[in-house]
Design an enzyme around this catalytic site. Structure first.
Site, PDB file in Angstrom:
ATOM      1  N   ASP A 141       0.878  -1.163   0.000  1.00  0.00           N
ATOM      2  CA  ASP A 141       0.000   0.000   0.000  1.00  0.00           C
ATOM      3  C   ASP A 141       0.920   1.219   0.000  1.00  0.00           C
ATOM      4  O   ASP A 141       1.548   1.517   1.020  1.00  0.00           O
ATOM      5  CB  ASP A 141      -0.892  -0.045   1.250  1.00  0.00           C
TER       6      ASP A 141
ATOM      7  N   LYS B 181       2.920  11.222  -3.445  1.00  0.00           N
ATOM      8  CA  LYS B 181       1.871  10.544  -4.213  1.00  0.00           C
ATOM      9  C   LYS B 181       0.933  11.547  -4.894  1.00  0.00           C
ATOM     10  O   LYS B 181       0.387  11.279  -5.955  1.00  0.00           O
ATOM     11  CB  LYS B 181       1.082   9.644  -3.265  1.00  0.00           C
TER      12      LYS B 181
ATOM     13  N   GLU C  67      -7.127   0.559  -4.675  1.00  0.00           N
ATOM     14  CA  GLU C  67      -7.171   0.442  -3.218  1.00  0.00           C
ATOM     15  C   GLU C  67      -8.510  -0.115  -2.723  1.00  0.00           C
ATOM     16  O   GLU C  67      -8.521  -1.021  -1.880  1.00  0.00           O
ATOM     17  CB  GLU C  67      -6.867   1.803  -2.572  1.00  0.00           C
TER      18      GLU C  67
ATOM     19  N   ASP D 167     -12.902   5.581   2.531  1.00  0.00           N
ATOM     20  CA  ASP D 167     -11.480   5.624   2.906  1.00  0.00           C
ATOM     21  C   ASP D 167     -11.104   7.024   3.375  1.00  0.00           C
ATOM     22  O   ASP D 167     -10.956   7.942   2.567  1.00  0.00           O
ATOM     23  CB  ASP D 167     -10.652   5.202   1.672  1.00  0.00           C
TER      24      ASP D 167
END
Ligand code: AMP
Length: 618
Positions: free
Chosen positions: A23, A87, A187, A211
């Site tokens: 992850d 990211k 994800e 999330d």
């Protein structure tokens, strides 16, 4: 799902090859595997420490990188050399980020609004791929240290909304870190797998994955049928998360003790200590009723009811996103059969309550929300390793397929391990004014330079109407049908001119040859990426020189004599740098030329500068 502490002693296991699940998060990253004995997914961690590795890279004065907890210590003291949230930069141009420029405390380069961003640290320029690869390298090292065996294969997760360029960037980062990236998965898909959803072929379900992490919020609506996950819709807020909760608590306390926020704003150390207290309060109140502590000479406290009051507007925002995602998927809450919670911030009681309320059901919270995505990636890795016999792999492409772009680079359209049938397309443009044809060369392989890959076919796309360089929009399309036959088409979108050919990609390659091509791509990743970076910097430099030259020729009257001299000298420096093999030098000369020419463009309001060349040049 129980969590197991593992210590795989050397030699005690006749172990098949390990494929890890990773992850790669905005705030934290982690690695998980399927435990070879229990067959359950576990997050890897050293004894007595966390499985989470902060996704932060710090560069010291010599340019050496450190990653993780240690790097986090430099966030406050050395912000210019400490890169967090890399990211967020993946596959982005400066234009994409311009509204959030103040978020980044380090230097994000805006040479050209349309090209991909870079980060400048001292005199070095790093792409988001370089930065992510440093994090992945650290994860790989940690995993090897814990498992006491080399780790070379991985499944990496990305947000469901990541586009093709962002996924490719993530793959490249893996490769650069010495990892063979078997697959990039979403994800929310990984989170569902960790809850065992999608593993049964007969199962059909529509689910929501909520999330909420430290800095970002994503909601995804997925449809699972026949073992395939389809993303029906995504929504979210890329700048909303637990950090905002912490800030809300800080503001509440400052208000309580009568201190103006701006009064402490410049005292970084004070702010940091208050922030840490706020985070501690938030975490404590996930299980207890009251938190109190001392900050300087003040005592600060907060109870759960107050916490929920001040967080309510923030959580409400996430619920609004959920409503939008549902409406985009043309569904109502009653269609959602399960809700899965991901991210550390879903531990907050109010979040659980409001999500349960909205979806009219209890969300799934039994798997650790910080680890659930990595655990799911490990399950996918296990399936790819062929260990899960109940789960048949669909037909996949054994090697990446792409075309040659400027400087002999490989531009991948369909990555390896992609499901068959499959299709992909991308836009390209011309290099010269009036260019009427374009050679489309199709390659198969994992290396960055086409000369190291295998040429499958080539055709000359002709009949492009006369236009200035950078204007034509040529869409190259790849379509692999169920038999594995690839058709390649090219179409100039402004005029509609079109051509196509057919190729059979796998033909003539044995398994051993495929294996060798894969291995080569990992062993040569570093030199390949260095050459790629150099070719890209040279292409960018040459384009900027050309555009600037045209601009000056057209607008000489707008510039002062001094400006003309300065520009000519900066152009000469760049020209000189292009002949050398140093991408950092080229970048710095591009930056220098841009510093000088930026005001001209504004002055002339001429879209030609910097903006003419969209798409990549073949
Ligand atoms: P992630 O990005 O998923 O690692 O989430 C990190 C966020 O989760 C941070 O904002 C943490 O403060 C928050 N977090 C972690 N543990 C808890 C907890 N027990 N209660 C509330 N928030 C938490």
């Amino acid at each position: 799902m129980a969590k197991i502490g593992i210590n795989i002693a050397t030699g005690s296991l006749q172990q098949a090859e390990i494929i890890v699940g990773i992850d790669l998060g905005t705030t934290n990253s982690l690695v998980a595997i399927i435990h070879p004995e229990s067959k359950l997914p576990v997050a890897l961690k050293e004894f007595n420490s966390s499985s989470l590795v902060p996704s932060i890279v710090h560069f010291d004065a010599l340019g050496n990188a450190i990653v993780g907890e240690e790097a986090r210590n430099f966030l406050e003291s050395d912000p210019a050399n400490t890169i967090f949230s890399a990211k967020r930069l993946m596959g982005k141009s400066y234009q994409d980020l311009v509204n959030h420029a103040s978020f980044f405390t380090y230097k994000v380069i805006d040479t050209d609004v349309d090209s991909l961003v870079k980060v400048q640290v001292g005199d070095q320029f790093y792409s988001p791929i370089d930065l992510s690869s440093l994090i992945l390298k650290e994860l790989k090292n940690r995993a090897e240290h814990i498992l006491k065996t080399p780790v070379t294969k991985a499944v990496i997760t990305v947000p469901a909304y990541f586009n093709d360029a962002q996924r490719q960037a993530t793959r490249d980062a893996g490769k650069l870190a010495g990892l063979d990236v078997l697959r990039i998965i979403n994800e929310p898909t990984a989170a569902s797998l960790a809850y065992g959803m999608g593993l049964n072929k007969e199962e059909e379900k529509t689910i929501a994955v909520y999330d909420l992490g430290g800095g970002t919020f994503d909601i995804s609506i997925l449809k699972i049928a026949g073992g395939i996950f389809e993303v029906l819709s995504t929504n979210g807020d890329t700048y909303l998360g637990g950090d905002d909760f912490d800030r809300a608590i800080m503001q509440y306390w400052l208000q309580q003790i009568g201190i103006d926020f701006h009064a402490v704003n410049n005292d970084k150390a004070q702010l940091q200590s208050l922030r840490l207290l706020a985070e501690a309060a938030k975490k404590t109140l996930s299980t207890e009723e009251l938190f109190s502590a001392n900050w300087n000479d003040y005592s600060v406290s907060i109870n759960r009811i107050t916490l929920h009051e001040i967080l309510q507007p923030l959580v409400k925002k996430t619920i609004d996103c959920c409503a939008k995602a549902l409406s985009d998927a043309a569904l109502s809450v009653l269609d959602i059969e399960a809700v899965i919670m991901v991210g550390g911030s879903t531990r907050v009681g109010l979040v659980k309550e409001m999500v349960a309320n909205f979806f009219q059901q209890e969300p799934n919270i039994s798997v650790n929300p910080d680890e659930v995505v990595a655990l799911g990636a490990a399950i996918q890795a296990d399936i790819l390793a062929g260990n899960n016999k109940d789960f048949l792999l669909l037909d996949i492409t054994p090697l990446s397929l792409g075309i040659e772009t400027m400087g002999g680079l490989m531009d991948v359209l369909i990555p390896r391990n992609a499901k068959i049938p499959n299709k992909a397309s991308r836009q390209y443009t011309t290099q010269k004014d009036g260019q009427a044809s374009m050679r489309i060369s199709v390659f198969q392989g994992e290396r960055d330079l086409v000369k190291d890959n295998r040429k499958l076919a080539e055709f000359n796309f002709t009949g492009i109407p006369g236009m200035p360089a950078g204007m034509p929009k040529v869409e190259v399309g790849f379509l692999i049908n169920a038999d594995g036959i690839l058709s390649v088409s090219a179409k100039e979108l402004r005029s509609g001119v079109e051509q196509a050919i057919e190729v059979k990609p796998q033909y003539g390659l044995t398994d051993d040859e495929v294996e060798k091509m894969l291995l080569d791509s990992i062993t040569h990743a570093k030199e390949d990426m260095t050459v790629r970076a150099l070719v890209e910097a040279r292409t960018e430099g040459a384009q900027i020189l050309e555009v600037t030259e045209k601009f000056i020729a057209k607008n000489t009257a707008l510039l002062t004599q001094q400006e003309l001299v300065e520009t000519a000298s900066a152009m000469q420096n760049l020209q000189m740098a292009l002949t050398l093999e140093d991408k950092n030098l080229i970048q710095s000369k591009i930056e220098a030329l841009n510093e000088i020419s930026r005001p001209f463009a504004e002055r002339a309001m001429d879209a030609a500068v910097g903006g003419a060349l969209k798409g990549k040049v073949i």
